[in-house]
Structures are given as structure tokens and as C-alpha cells.
Design a protein around this motif. Structure first.
Motif, short mmCIF file in Angstrom:
data_model
loop_
_atom_site.label_atom_id
_atom_site.label_comp_id
_atom_site.label_asym_id
_atom_site.label_seq_id
_atom_site.Cartn_x
_atom_site.Cartn_y
_atom_site.Cartn_z
N ARG A 146 0.13 -0.17 -20.04
CA ARG A 146 -0.83 0.47 -20.94
C ARG A 146 -0.98 -0.31 -22.25
N ILE A 147 0.12 -0.80 -22.77
CA ILE A 147 0.04 -1.55 -24.03
C ILE A 147 -0.73 -2.86 -23.82
N HIS A 184 10.32 6.99 -25.23
CA HIS A 184 8.88 6.93 -25.55
C HIS A 184 8.03 7.48 -24.40
N LEU A 188 5.80 10.56 -25.70
CA LEU A 188 4.37 10.33 -25.93
C LEU A 188 3.65 9.64 -24.78
N CYS A 189 4.24 8.59 -24.24
CA CYS A 189 3.53 7.84 -23.19
C CYS A 189 3.82 8.47 -21.83
N PRO A 193 -0.91 10.63 -21.36
CA PRO A 193 -0.39 10.14 -22.65
C PRO A 193 -0.95 10.89 -23.86
N ARG A 194 -0.11 10.98 -24.89
CA ARG A 194 -0.54 11.64 -26.13
C ARG A 194 -0.87 10.56 -27.17
N CYS A 195 -1.91 9.79 -26.86
CA CYS A 195 -2.25 8.62 -27.68
C CYS A 195 -2.60 8.98 -29.12
N CYS A 198 0.37 8.74 -31.17
CA CYS A 198 1.26 7.60 -30.91
C CYS A 198 1.20 6.52 -32.00
N LEU A 200 2.03 3.56 -31.63
CA LEU A 200 1.73 2.25 -31.04
C LEU A 200 0.24 2.08 -30.75
N ARG A 201 -0.53 3.09 -31.08
CA ARG A 201 -1.91 3.13 -30.63
C ARG A 201 -2.73 1.90 -31.05
N CYS A 204 -2.23 -0.97 -28.78
CA CYS A 204 -2.16 -0.61 -27.36
C CYS A 204 -3.56 -0.64 -26.73
N TYR A 206 -4.64 0.60 -23.85
CA TYR A 206 -5.02 1.92 -23.33
C TYR A 206 -5.32 2.87 -24.49
N GLY A 207 -4.43 2.86 -25.50
CA GLY A 207 -4.57 3.79 -26.61
C GLY A 207 -5.86 3.56 -27.39
S1 SF4 Z 1 -1.16 4.68 -27.40
FE1 SF4 Z 1 -0.43 3.44 -25.67
S2 SF4 Z 1 1.81 3.52 -25.82
FE2 SF4 Z 1 1.00 5.19 -27.06
S3 SF4 Z 1 0.94 6.99 -25.71
FE3 SF4 Z 1 -1.06 6.00 -25.59
S4 SF4 Z 1 -0.92 4.64 -23.84
FE4 SF4 Z 1 1.17 5.15 -24.42
#
Ligand code: SF4
Length: 213
Positions: A146-147, A184, A188-189, A193-195, A198, A200-201, A204, A206-207
Motif C-alpha cells: 500500500r505504501i 500498525h 490503522l492499516c 484501512p483507516r487512512c 494515518c 503515513l498517509r 503512502c 494507497y493513502g
Molecule cells: S495511509 Fe497507507 S499505511 Fe496508512 S492506513 Fe492507509 S494504506 Fe495503510
């Protein structure tokens, strides 16, 4: 994102120091290895129930596991699922463990055992023997994909190398990192996912493309 940078970011949000539960110090290595086999295709909470059953019956020791009727072993590990196969795998490992006579196995030896694939072999090496062999599980694969650190065709060994080529070969570091990824993935992931929440969004793939605000 570099593996070492991801580790530092995760460290700022989770504490994953020493999260493997151990109930019998005398057979610590064997118990952890048994847990690595039992956790195949099931959630850890189910493994904990199976391990508690084994402990209650005094079976968390290789000689005891080899001596007991397979039917009893199957009954004890039932909560972990696939209990017919897993009973055979546990006994095969117990026999192998006895032959080792205290020696640390090689990855090749573990991969040569029936029912032991790369993830199980690396988990046994890393957690039971403190050998720096990075574990790639479904959570790791999900997060890396995803990242955007890996592509769709990423192999197990390719993902493992991604960590091992940038991190110093240290078992405690690998254990902690694996624990951080598990934390993680649970927090969240998740499968969904709870982007939006997050940290890391921004970095990321996907995010950034997620519709959640
Ligand atoms: S932003 Fe990326 S790492 Fe974070 S929950 Fe969403 S998919 Fe996962």
C-alpha cells in the motif's frame, strides 16, 4: 520510503518491544517455534489458547510432544485450526529439535522440514534463536504494497531483502520492526484501512489516493 525511515516513523507511534508471550522458560525455544507453527493461517489469539492447552497438559516440551498420542495433541491444539496438519508439523519439528541437540538450525534445514515455509522458518530463527532473519508476514506485505515500497509481483525473498539490505543485522531490531508493522496493521492499516487517521498517509500511495478525508 526507505525501510529505516519507516521504522523510525512507526517507532514514534507504537511500542513493540518484546511482545512474544513465553510461558515456560526451560523450553523457551521450543515453545516459540511451536507458536510459529501454530500461528500459520490463524490469528494469534487462537494460538494463545492452543499454547495454554499444551502448557496445561505439560506438552510444551519436545520429548513430551513426541510421546503423547497424536489424538490428544490434536485435541489440545484444536483452537489454532488445521489441527490435523499442525499436530503432524509439531511432531516433525519436535523430532528435528531433539536431533539438533541445542544447535541453532540453518534456514535451509528449517525449510527442508515438512510444513515449514519461509515465513515460519524466519519466525523460528528470529524469535526462537535470535538470528537476524527478517520475517515477512501478511501484515508486512499489505503495508509495503500500500505504501508503494513493493510492486504487485514482489516475492517473499524480495521483500525480505528490502529490509535486510538497509538494516544492520540485529535480531532485536528485526523483532521490534516486525512488531511495529503488526501494530500498525492492527491499528490503522487494517483490511479496511483507516487512512484518514494515518500518520503515513502523505508518503503512502494507497493513502494519497484514498477517498477518505
Ligand atoms: S495511509 Fe497507507 S499505511 Fe496508512 S492506513 Fe492507509 S494504506 Fe495503510
Amino acid at each position: 520510503m526507505e525501510a529505516s525511515r519507516l521504522q523510525n516513523v512507526l517507532r514514534n507511534h507504537y511500542d513493540a518491544s518484546s511482545w512474544w508471550p513465553v510461558t515456560d522458560r526451560r523450553h523457551r525455544r521450543f515453545e516459540i517455534a511451536a507458536g510459529c507453527i501454530l500461528t500459520q493461517n490463524t490469528a494469534w489469539k487462537n494460538v494463545e489458547r492452543a499454547i495454554a492447552n499444551l502448557e496445561e497438559a505439560g506438552l510444551l516440551a519436545p520429548k513430551k510432544m513426541l510421546a503423547v498420542e497424536e489424538e490428544e495433541l490434536r485435541t489440545r491444539i484444536r483452537p489454532a485450526g488445521y489441527f490435523n496438519q499442525k499436530a503432524k508439523k509439531l511432531r516433525a519439528f519436535a523430532e528435528f529439535y531433539e536431533k539438533l541437540g541445542g544447535r541453532t538450525p540453518t534456514r535451509e534445514e528449517l525449510l527442508g522440514l515438512w510444513g515449514v515455509g519461509p515465513e515460519t522458518a524466519d519466525s523460528i530463527l528470529l524469535y526462537a534463536y535470535d538470528v537476524p532473519s527478517f520475517v515477512v508476514d501478511a501484515y508486512t506485505k499489505r503495508i509495503l504494497g500500500r505504501i508503494g515500497m513493493t510492486g504487485e509481483k514482489a516475492t517473499y525473498d524480495g521483500m525480505k531483502a528490502l529490509f535486510e539490505r538497509t538494516l544492520a543485522p540485529d535480531a532485536k531490531t528485526y523483532q521490534e520492526y516486525h512488531g511495529l508493522l503488526v501494530e500498525h496493521a492492527k491499528a490503522l492499516c487494517r483490511t479496511e484501512p483507516r487512512c484518514a487517521e494515518c500518520f503515513l498517509r502523505k508518503g503512502c500511495v494507497y493513502g494519497k489516493n484514498s477517498r477518505t478525508k
